[in-house]
Scaffold this active site. Structure first.
Site, PDB file in Angstrom:
ATOM      1  N   GLY A 179       0.848  -1.198   0.000  1.00 51.16           N
ATOM      2  CA  GLY A 179       0.000   0.000   0.000  1.00 51.16           C
ATOM      3  C   GLY A 179       0.879   1.242   0.000  1.00 51.16           C
ATOM      4  O   GLY A 179       2.003   1.217  -0.515  1.00 51.16           O
ATOM      5  N   ILE A 181       2.468   2.741   2.450  1.00 51.92           N
ATOM      6  CA  ILE A 181       3.716   2.590   3.208  1.00 51.92           C
ATOM      7  C   ILE A 181       4.650   1.615   2.499  1.00 51.92           C
ATOM      8  O   ILE A 181       5.828   1.910   2.285  1.00 51.92           O
ATOM      9  CB  ILE A 181       3.403   2.126   4.649  1.00 51.92           C
ATOM     10  CG1 ILE A 181       2.667   3.239   5.389  1.00 51.92           C
ATOM     11  CG2 ILE A 181       4.676   1.720   5.380  1.00 51.92           C
ATOM     12  CD1 ILE A 181       2.081   2.823   6.726  1.00 51.92           C
ATOM     13  N   SER A 200       0.606  -9.074  -1.799  1.00 49.21           N
ATOM     14  CA  SER A 200      -0.569  -8.298  -1.408  1.00 49.21           C
ATOM     15  C   SER A 200      -1.781  -9.059  -1.914  1.00 49.21           C
ATOM     16  O   SER A 200      -1.634 -10.119  -2.537  1.00 49.21           O
ATOM     17  CB  SER A 200      -0.502  -6.884  -1.994  1.00 49.21           C
ATOM     18  OG  SER A 200      -0.476  -6.944  -3.390  1.00 49.21           O
ATOM     19  N   VAL A 256       6.571  -2.963  10.834  1.00 46.32           N
ATOM     20  CA  VAL A 256       6.018  -1.622  11.095  1.00 46.32           C
ATOM     21  C   VAL A 256       4.505  -1.634  10.858  1.00 46.32           C
ATOM     22  O   VAL A 256       3.888  -0.583  10.722  1.00 46.32           O
ATOM     23  CB  VAL A 256       6.675  -0.526  10.217  1.00 46.32           C
ATOM     24  CG1 VAL A 256       8.116  -0.290  10.638  1.00 46.32           C
ATOM     25  CG2 VAL A 256       6.568  -0.861   8.728  1.00 46.32           C
ATOM     26  N   ARG A 258       1.307  -4.127  12.354  1.00 43.81           N
ATOM     27  CA  ARG A 258       0.756  -4.296  13.694  1.00 43.81           C
ATOM     28  C   ARG A 258       1.439  -5.513  14.319  1.00 43.81           C
ATOM     29  O   ARG A 258       1.808  -6.452  13.610  1.00 43.81           O
ATOM     30  CB  ARG A 258      -0.752  -4.554  13.633  1.00 43.81           C
ATOM     31  CG  ARG A 258      -1.577  -3.318  13.311  1.00 43.81           C
ATOM     32  CD  ARG A 258      -1.780  -2.427  14.528  1.00 43.81           C
ATOM     33  NE  ARG A 258      -2.625  -1.275  14.224  1.00 43.81           N
ATOM     34  CZ  ARG A 258      -2.154  -0.078  13.866  1.00 43.81           C
ATOM     35  NH1 ARG A 258      -0.849   0.122  13.754  1.00 43.81           N
ATOM     36  NH2 ARG A 258      -2.993   0.915  13.616  1.00 43.81           N
ATOM     37  N   GLU A 287       1.150  -4.473  23.245  1.00 41.71           N
ATOM     38  CA  GLU A 287       1.804  -3.217  23.635  1.00 41.71           C
ATOM     39  C   GLU A 287       1.146  -2.649  24.895  1.00 41.71           C
ATOM     40  O   GLU A 287      -0.067  -2.739  25.019  1.00 41.71           O
ATOM     41  CB  GLU A 287       1.706  -2.212  22.491  1.00 41.71           C
ATOM     42  CG  GLU A 287       2.461  -2.685  21.273  1.00 41.71           C
ATOM     43  CD  GLU A 287       2.256  -1.809  20.035  1.00 41.71           C
ATOM     44  OE1 GLU A 287       1.633  -0.745  20.159  1.00 41.71           O
ATOM     45  OE2 GLU A 287       2.721  -2.214  18.963  1.00 41.71           O
ATOM     46  N   HIS A 305       6.594   1.639  19.056  1.00 41.89           N
ATOM     47  CA  HIS A 305       5.489   2.121  18.215  1.00 41.89           C
ATOM     48  C   HIS A 305       5.638   3.626  17.966  1.00 41.89           C
ATOM     49  O   HIS A 305       4.676   4.389  18.135  1.00 41.89           O
ATOM     50  CB  HIS A 305       4.129   1.794  18.848  1.00 41.89           C
ATOM     51  CG  HIS A 305       3.023   1.639  17.818  1.00 41.89           C
ATOM     52  ND1 HIS A 305       2.008   0.731  17.913  1.00 41.89           N
ATOM     53  CD2 HIS A 305       2.815   2.300  16.645  1.00 41.89           C
ATOM     54  CE1 HIS A 305       1.207   0.838  16.873  1.00 41.89           C
ATOM     55  NE2 HIS A 305       1.676   1.791  16.072  1.00 41.89           N
TER      56      HIS A 305
END
Lengths: 341, 341
Positions: A179, A181, A200, A256, A258, A287, A305
């Site tokens: 996408g 990023i 993807s 980077v 989740r 987290e 994060h």
């Protein structure tokens, strides 16, 4: 309106004059400039302004609902999931704007069913997250954080031998999720002479990178796996034991996306047993908890994060969020709809 | 020849059969594959093979001179400066090959005067050094090593507030020295949306980046200064107090050149007093010593002169050094002459 004003005054967040402004639920801590920008435009029903200890979310929502708020600003992975109970508690809600790129904490199906539009942070963070991913990768390969520890502990004058780093150029980088990023990561790594592969949902016509429909096959052909996809049912634990096995003992994982995109216990095991070579992780499954075993590993770079956190993206986020809200309240299309009005 | 063989046998490094091979002085620790590759081709007079404690260099050179070595392999900034005394001690020497890119530890004037050719490592390290420089810059801006410390100390669940990072895109990068390494750094940072400025002895026709004849002016117009030049009389302390002042309190210094390109005490002072924002340093004035004040600074990333150190560059260096030596011994031009034959 008397009840509404009383309810919001009880929350200590609204001056009487503000009751003329459209009501907005805010479930996110914001900095002073963001808060001021919201208060100029909205009657802000601020969950975090009600003081410590925070009230239970249901009672906050019940009080807020009395103001008839049509929009809510929420953060990703934070205190509140926007689920059926949330939407039920505030039936006036017609728009949710998340300050995250990912919408994994929003039940899109329930939103759609109830006619609630959803907007996300769009590309506000994309560049910073891509830069951070590249930084993590260089750091792991070239052992920057490890070397920094070595120097700070005063070991340089004492210890001759130090493990060599690994060259970035020529590495085959398998990107999961091409996408915004993922594409920016690819552009950057091309400038370092890397070879880009990707996985993807569908192949992209706009790029010439080699496409893999299977993450397992992508891992088998890559030196590095970069996780840059959204978290959803299909991508939960998309990097699992088999994928790590396929990546192999010289392979590196950068995450980077989740935390839950990776099966974290399996990742920790693979690192402990030397079945992969290293990892650069900005996100974790629980987290702010980070598996204790990772804390002592020299081949692992851990950030908390912060890939999205720059002073520039912070002010871009403020402007973008307000632009989405203004679009909604003036009946214009959302700038970055995940679910359009 | 009997004397020569005895001398080199005394150094424990030469089998009798090797005396047939051309003699070569080696003043650098090399790994097993490099050592084997040299021994297949040369009678290696190895300073470090003479056992601990190492002999004084003059007595080693005197003994080695008896073999009539015509070439020497040395490292940059290491145990031996190739100066008049060195060359005087081994009058047969006609070629010095350094395994460094920089020749600051070689007296080129004396070499030229005596007809001694000099070759360096050429571009063997350039890519790795450029990658490392970019890694240091992302690390400083995005606080990767600092965040890693934060996580490893278990502070994430405890401490809410954490200083924001700074975006890389749009930053004005002032590169001091636009040679191989500087140009590669520029290419890479362009992919991140940075604006490239540079200072070098002369403007380069091949690039469209803005040229500054003064480092002070470059610093005044830049957000980041990257030191990527050779060390010589002109570039010693090229980053001095005035340049740091011009760079200013939001400015960042990256040094992958030589420690002495920067006035280190002034850099430390500027960092302590918040007159610049941060630094990423791979090199220091008195390696392996690092100024103690730097060790506790969170806005400084310190690596121990490892920008050149990858397993790939190590094997490239071996091949390149041997190719230079073979060229010399067969009367062909050196591959990467600093002073041609």
């Amino acid at each position: 309106m008397a009840t509404a004003a009383a309810a919001s005054n009880a929350m200590g967040s609204v001056k009487p004059a503000a009751a003329q402004l459209p009501a907005l639920i805010l479930i996110r801590r914001v900095d002073a400039s963001f808060a001021a920008a919201l208060r100029r435009r909205f009657c802000v029903l601020d969950f975090f302004a009600s003081g410590e200890p925070l009230p239970p979310l249901p009672s906050f929502l019940a009080a807020a609902a009395a103001n008839g708020p049509r929009a809510a600003v929420v953060m990703g992975g934070g205190v509140a999931r926007v689920d059926a109970a949330f939407l039920e508690a505030v039936p006036s809600l017609r728009c949710v704007v998340t300050t995250a790129a990912g919408v994994d904490s929003i039940d899109l199906h329930e939103c759609a069913r109830r006619g609630v539009a959803v907007a996300n942070s769009g590309r506000v963070y994309s560049v910073d997250v891509a830069d951070h991913a590249v930084g993590l990768l260089i750091d792991v390969l070239r052992r920057i954080t490890a070397s920094s520890r070595f120097v700070r502990r005063g070991l340089w004058p004492l210890q001759g031998d130090y493990p060599l780093g690994t060259k970035l150029g020529g590495k085959r980088i398998g990107i999961i999720g091409l996408g915004n990023i993922g594409s920016l990561i690819a552009n950057r790594l091309e400038a370092f002479g890397c070879v880009i592969y990707y996985n993807s949902r569908m192949p992209k016509d706009s790029v010439s990178y080699r496409f893999f429909s299977s993450v397992h096959d992508l891992a088998a052909e890559s030196d590095v796996l970069v996780v840059a996809c959204a978290l959803n049912k299909e991508t939960r634990h998309i990097v699992n034991k088999d994928v790590l096995e396929a990546l192999g003992k010289d392979g590196i994982i950068i995450n980077v996306g989740r935390g839950a995109n990776v099966d974290e216990p399996e990742l920790v095991k693979a690192l402990k047993e030397g079945r992969i070579a290293g990892a650069g992780l900005d996100v974790f499954e629980n987290e702010p908890e980070v598996p204790a075993e990772l804390l002592s590993m020299d081949n692992v770079v851990l950030t908390h994060h912060v890939a999205v956190l720059t002073s520039e993206s912070r002010s871009d986020l403020r402007d973008h969020t307000i632009a989405n809200l203004e679009a909604f309240f003036s009946g214009n299309p959302l700038l970055t709809p995940v679910l359009p009005q």
